[in-house]
Design an enzyme around this catalytic site. Structure first.
Site, PDB file in Angstrom:
ATOM      1  N   GLU A 175      -3.378   0.455  13.527  1.00 31.56           N
ATOM      2  CA  GLU A 175      -1.912   0.495  13.461  1.00 31.56           C
ATOM      3  C   GLU A 175      -1.328   1.782  14.049  1.00 31.56           C
ATOM      4  OE1 GLU A 175       1.777   0.324  10.210  1.00 31.56           O
ATOM      5  OE2 GLU A 175      -0.280   0.199   9.507  1.00 31.56           O
ATOM      6  N   TYR A 192       5.747   6.591   4.458  1.00 28.56           N
ATOM      7  CA  TYR A 192       5.105   5.836   3.396  1.00 28.56           C
ATOM      8  C   TYR A 192       4.610   6.804   2.345  1.00 28.56           C
ATOM      9  CZ  TYR A 192       5.311   1.482   6.033  1.00 28.56           C
ATOM     10  OH  TYR A 192       5.743   0.374   6.688  1.00 28.56           O
ATOM     11  N   LYS A 208      -6.792  -0.160   6.219  1.00 25.67           N
ATOM     12  CA  LYS A 208      -5.614   0.114   7.045  1.00 25.67           C
ATOM     13  C   LYS A 208      -5.467   1.619   7.245  1.00 25.67           C
ATOM     14  CE  LYS A 208      -0.727   0.675   6.759  1.00 25.67           C
ATOM     15  NZ  LYS A 208       0.461   0.682   5.907  1.00 25.67           N
ATOM     16  N   ASP A 267       0.809  -1.213   0.000  1.00 25.72           N
ATOM     17  CA  ASP A 267       0.000   0.000   0.000  1.00 25.72           C
ATOM     18  C   ASP A 267       0.843   1.264   0.000  1.00 25.72           C
ATOM     19  OD1 ASP A 267       0.783  -0.920   2.602  1.00 25.72           O
ATOM     20  OD2 ASP A 267      -0.497   0.611   3.486  1.00 25.72           O
ATOM     21  N   LYS A 316      -2.177  -4.108  13.971  1.00 21.51           N
ATOM     22  CA  LYS A 316      -0.873  -4.128  13.296  1.00 21.51           C
ATOM     23  C   LYS A 316       0.120  -3.365  14.176  1.00 21.51           C
ATOM     24  CE  LYS A 316       1.491  -3.401   8.908  1.00 21.51           C
ATOM     25  NZ  LYS A 316       1.370  -3.177   7.448  1.00 21.51           N
ATOM     26  N   SER A 366       2.183  -8.649   8.758  1.00 25.61           N
ATOM     27  CA  SER A 366       1.682  -7.754   7.714  1.00 25.61           C
ATOM     28  C   SER A 366       2.888  -6.959   7.247  1.00 25.61           C
ATOM     29  CB  SER A 366       0.580  -6.832   8.249  1.00 25.61           C
ATOM     30  OG  SER A 366       0.158  -5.922   7.243  1.00 25.61           O
ATOM     31  N   GLU A 393       1.946   2.782  14.882  1.00 23.84           N
ATOM     32  CA  GLU A 393       3.328   2.311  14.790  1.00 23.84           C
ATOM     33  C   GLU A 393       4.232   3.094  15.736  1.00 23.84           C
ATOM     34  OE1 GLU A 393       7.050   1.772  11.645  1.00 23.84           O
ATOM     35  OE2 GLU A 393       5.076   2.319  10.875  1.00 23.84           O
TER      36      GLU A 393
END
Length: 395
Positions: A222, A395, A182, A70, A264, A333, A224
């Site tokens: 998620e 990302y 997500k 993604d 995640k 993942s 992170e």
């Protein structure tokens, strides 16, 4: 983003985990709170409830995990440029086609997270990528957040945008074939983290999760915790426990169905710049400790992110966490930890597609074995052992 020193931060604007009281929910006495608080018992009913539970269980199926592809077009462009390719839609399509049409991928992969462009793309033969996944019994997923932006009032931290219009976008993604979603937000230990940043991350994730479920998509939650920093593993555990306690508090406040979500998380590791590396056994011990303290057993699956670990490190750590039964499906993942060798094998050449797909199957099978606690690490290439940590990675 670089962090300002703690001394320069206005103490009134944020509080630090482990140094001051973290939340301000307990501002009144217990007697006052109980005298004035009205107890409500909302019942969440949705036409998608059964489907959400079924989707989550399918993704969290034994010996399988998620392939994350993604990356935004900009990040995908960086990957392509590393092998000498221009960042064009045709090149992005060619790479994603290589991944999504790998024969036998569904034996090890249960879900694939797609970027919006990919969700609507087809192969060069005109077959929708969504249909390629369905034929392999792989659930299509979709990245729905709109990226990180600076969080005013924080210590150079970020918040994740994308709630505006999320309901209508999610409905369209469902029509296109997506069945899970997500949303990635981040927490930085070197930047504090501040109470403001953690609360913003948790609230945003909870609102996204509720909206996703209302539109038939299983939300991957998620937050992170970035690898950046030189802190010990104990500090990561402290922050992770606080972050996940906030996340589940707000998930409950938003009436999110726990049986219809997936997590995640980052593994609990020392900071990437810490002087001592932790063994897979130590990482497994600290990570499972955090999860058992914070994650209800109603949650079907824990799908770890790799976060810049090498392909082999990510697999060894996952394997260590599956040496005894867990209350949830503990799996993967991975993006870079599944794709790194694949990309370097492909090099953008059509004659290398088959070899690159075999490289993907090697990594997918290794992590499938790790999910079952049966990975040995024997015969791994030197390339697979190279770390992929990038400070301040986006990302």
């Amino acid at each position: 983003m670089a962090c300002a020193s703690f001394a320069k931060l206005n103490a009134a604007s944020s509080q630090w985990i482990g140094q001051q009281s973290f939340t301000q929910r307990s501002g009144s006495s217990a007697s006052t709170r109980f005298a004035t608080r009205r107890v409500s018992l909302p019942i969440r009913a949705s036409s998608y409830t059964d489907e959400l539970v079924k989707t989550a269980k399918t993704v969290a199926s034994p010996g399988r995990g998620i392939l994350a592809i993604d990356e935004s077009n900009a990040t995908c462009g960086k990957r392509l440029s590393s092998i000498g390719l221009d960042n064009t839609e045709a090149n992005r399509q060619a790479y994603r086609q290589l991944l999504l049409t790998t024969p036998g991928l569904g034996e090890h992969i249960s879900g694939a997270i797609l970027f919006e462009e990919t969700l609507y793309q087809s192969t060069t033969d005109g077959k929708k990528f969504v249909d390629c996944l369905r034929e392999e019994n792989i659930m299509p997923g979709i990245k729905v957040d709109k990226g990180l932006v600076p969080l005013p009032g924080s210590n150079n931290e970020s918040w994740c945008q994308g709630l505006d219009g999320l309901a209508s976008r999610s409905a369209e993604y469902y029509k296109q074939g997506a069945r899970f979603a997500k949303w990635r937000t981040v927490v930085s230990i070197p930047c504090g983290p501040s109470a403001l940043a953690v609360k913003e991350a948790a609230w945003g994730l909870a609102r996204y999760a509720a909206i996703s479920q209302d539109n038939g998509l299983v939300p991957i939650v998620e937050p992170e915790i970035l690898l950046d920093g030189d802190h010990p593993i104990e500090r990561t555990l402290e922050v992770a426990e606080k972050v996940w306690s906030e996340v589940f508090f707000y998930l409950a406040e938003n009436n999110v169905i726990f049986e219809g979500i997936l997590l995640k998380p980052s593994m609990v590791t020392p900071g990437a710049e810490h002087k001592e590396k932790a063994s897979p056994e130590t990482i497994a011990k600290f990570t499972l400790t955090m999860l058992k303290r914070r994650v209800p057993p109603a949650v079907p699956g824990i799908m770890f992110l790799s976060g810049g670990q090498s392909e082999v490190e990510a697999t060894l750590n996952l394997n260590a966490m599956n040496q005894a039964p867990n209350p949830w499906h503990v799996s993967f993942s991975y993006a870079r930890a599944l794709q790194n060798t694949v990309l370097k094998t492909w090099q953008g050449r059509p004659e290398n597609v088959e070899a690159a797909q075999k490289a993907l199957l090697v990594r997918a099978k290794a992590n499938s074995l790790a999910q079952l606690g049966k990975y040995s690490g024997e015969g791994e290439s030197e390339e697979a052992k190279k770390g992929m940590f990038v400070k301040g990675y986006t990302y």
